[in-house]
Scaffold this active site. Structure first.
Site, mmCIF file in Angstrom:
data_model
loop_
_atom_site.group_PDB
_atom_site.id
_atom_site.type_symbol
_atom_site.label_atom_id
_atom_site.label_comp_id
_atom_site.label_asym_id
_atom_site.label_seq_id
_atom_site.Cartn_x
_atom_site.Cartn_y
_atom_site.Cartn_z
ATOM 1 N N ASN A 36 0.821 -1.214 0.000
ATOM 2 C CA ASN A 36 0.000 0.000 0.000
ATOM 3 C C ASN A 36 0.856 1.265 0.000
ATOM 4 O O ASN A 36 0.379 2.340 0.381
ATOM 5 C CB ASN A 36 -0.925 0.015 1.219
ATOM 6 C CG ASN A 36 -1.963 -1.080 1.149
ATOM 7 O OD1 ASN A 36 -2.661 -1.221 0.156
ATOM 8 N ND2 ASN A 36 -2.055 -1.868 2.209
ATOM 9 N N HIS A 55 -3.050 -6.204 -3.450
ATOM 10 C CA HIS A 55 -3.081 -5.004 -4.292
ATOM 11 C C HIS A 55 -1.829 -4.858 -5.167
ATOM 12 O O HIS A 55 -1.638 -3.808 -5.789
ATOM 13 C CB HIS A 55 -3.238 -3.749 -3.429
ATOM 14 C CG HIS A 55 -4.523 -3.692 -2.673
ATOM 15 N ND1 HIS A 55 -5.748 -3.811 -3.281
ATOM 16 C CD2 HIS A 55 -4.777 -3.533 -1.334
ATOM 17 C CE1 HIS A 55 -6.708 -3.728 -2.361
ATOM 18 N NE2 HIS A 55 -6.149 -3.560 -1.183
ATOM 19 N N HIS A 90 -0.512 -12.506 4.345
ATOM 20 C CA HIS A 90 -1.345 -11.330 4.083
ATOM 21 C C HIS A 90 -2.794 -11.797 4.038
ATOM 22 O O HIS A 90 -3.279 -12.273 3.002
ATOM 23 C CB HIS A 90 -0.913 -10.697 2.758
ATOM 24 C CG HIS A 90 -1.328 -9.281 2.596
ATOM 25 N ND1 HIS A 90 -0.718 -8.246 3.262
ATOM 26 C CD2 HIS A 90 -2.305 -8.720 1.837
ATOM 27 C CE1 HIS A 90 -1.286 -7.099 2.910
ATOM 28 N NE2 HIS A 90 -2.257 -7.367 2.055
ATOM 29 N N HIS A 139 -1.959 -7.016 6.487
ATOM 30 C CA HIS A 139 -3.163 -6.697 5.718
ATOM 31 C C HIS A 139 -4.196 -5.902 6.502
ATOM 32 O O HIS A 139 -4.819 -5.001 5.957
ATOM 33 C CB HIS A 139 -3.839 -7.945 5.141
ATOM 34 C CG HIS A 139 -5.106 -7.655 4.384
ATOM 35 N ND1 HIS A 139 -5.122 -6.928 3.207
ATOM 36 C CD2 HIS A 139 -6.395 -7.978 4.641
ATOM 37 C CE1 HIS A 139 -6.376 -6.839 2.772
ATOM 38 N NE2 HIS A 139 -7.166 -7.446 3.631
#
Length: 263
Positions: free
Chosen positions: A40, A68, A154, A179
């Protein structure tokens, strides 16, 4: 060996705090290696090649990721050029990158890092438990000298994280949850010598909702209408855990949750 593993770095504030403080933190706490989950770190959602380079050039030794990781178009090619960034190993076959890497830094024992993605309340992927078994068998066959083995799991569900910890107890040095961005108060050594924590927490803005600005998230909860989320401003904290690991056996001697309030 002493390893500091940071939880999810969020956006520019998280990257800036790492760049500013990582050298002093390494010296102060005597960390041999500092690693982080960075999925992130670019805009609060995803990781770009430039963002990854910025963190590695700042002094982080290794980066893991999560669900992601595919957001930025340059990431697949970047992973093909940079071994110090891995993605979850239990994505189906055929994707770029790798889910396990053995980091060999001069003067230190080799360290295997595995990245896995949970399946509960997460995108459908292959079984992380069986993938972990497969990767560890591969390590045993190909690189039996690598005794220090870290797992970044995660995942969303605390039960799934705990389950993997017990599944791998005695076979890896640590299972570290990422996460959910909230550091949990359960750092411990499991019965067979594996260090475990449900979540390392977040390295990002403190006055936020998981690193993002509060107002749009409150509006979304109150109205159920779509909102554009943005990384929050203000003070930043780096969260993670310290690991002390026996170089010979690979067993963890200690794990402790860690927090640093950046200025």
């Amino acid at each position: 060996m002493r390893i500091l593993f940071l939880g999810d770095i969020v956006g520019r504030p998280g990257r800036t705090a790492v760049k500013k403080h990582i050298t002093a933190i390494r010296a102060e706490v005597g960390a041999d290696l500092i690693m982080a989950n960075a999925e992130n770190a670019s805009g609060g959602l995803g990781l770009s090649g430039d963002g990854a380079k910025e963190l590695l050039n700042a002094g982080l030794d290794f980066l893991t990721s999560g669900n992601h990781i595919w957001k930025f178009k340059d990431m697949p090619s970047f992973m093909g050029r940079e071994d110090r960034l891995i993605r979850p190993a239990n994505y189906p076959p055929g994707l770029p990158g790798r889910g396990m890497f053995v980091l060999r830094k001069e003067g230190l024992p080799p360290v295997a890092v595995l990245n896995l993605l949970g399946r509960t309340f997460m995108p459908p992927v292959d079984c992380p438990f069986r993938k972990a078994d497969e990767l560890l068998a591969q390590l045993d066959a190909d690189e039996p000298d690598v005794k220090i083995r870290l797992v970044d799991f995660h995942a969303e569900a605390t039960s799934e994280k705990a389950g993997l910890g017990w599944h791998l107890d005695g076979r890896v040095s640590a299972v570290l949850g990422t996460h959910t961005h909230v550091q949990t108060n359960d750092a411990r050594l499991l019965k067979k010598g594996t260090a475990f924590i449900t979540d390392l927490g977040m390295s990002g803005p403190v006055d936020s909702c998981l690193g993002m600005s509060v107002a749009p998230i409150l509006r979304k909860f109150l109205t159920a209408a779509p909102e554009r989320f943005e990384v929050a401003d203000g003070p930043v904290a780096l969260n993670g855990a310290f690991l002390d690991i026996d170089d010979t056996s690979g067993q963890a001697r200690n794990i402790a949750a860690w927090r640093f309030d950046a200025d």
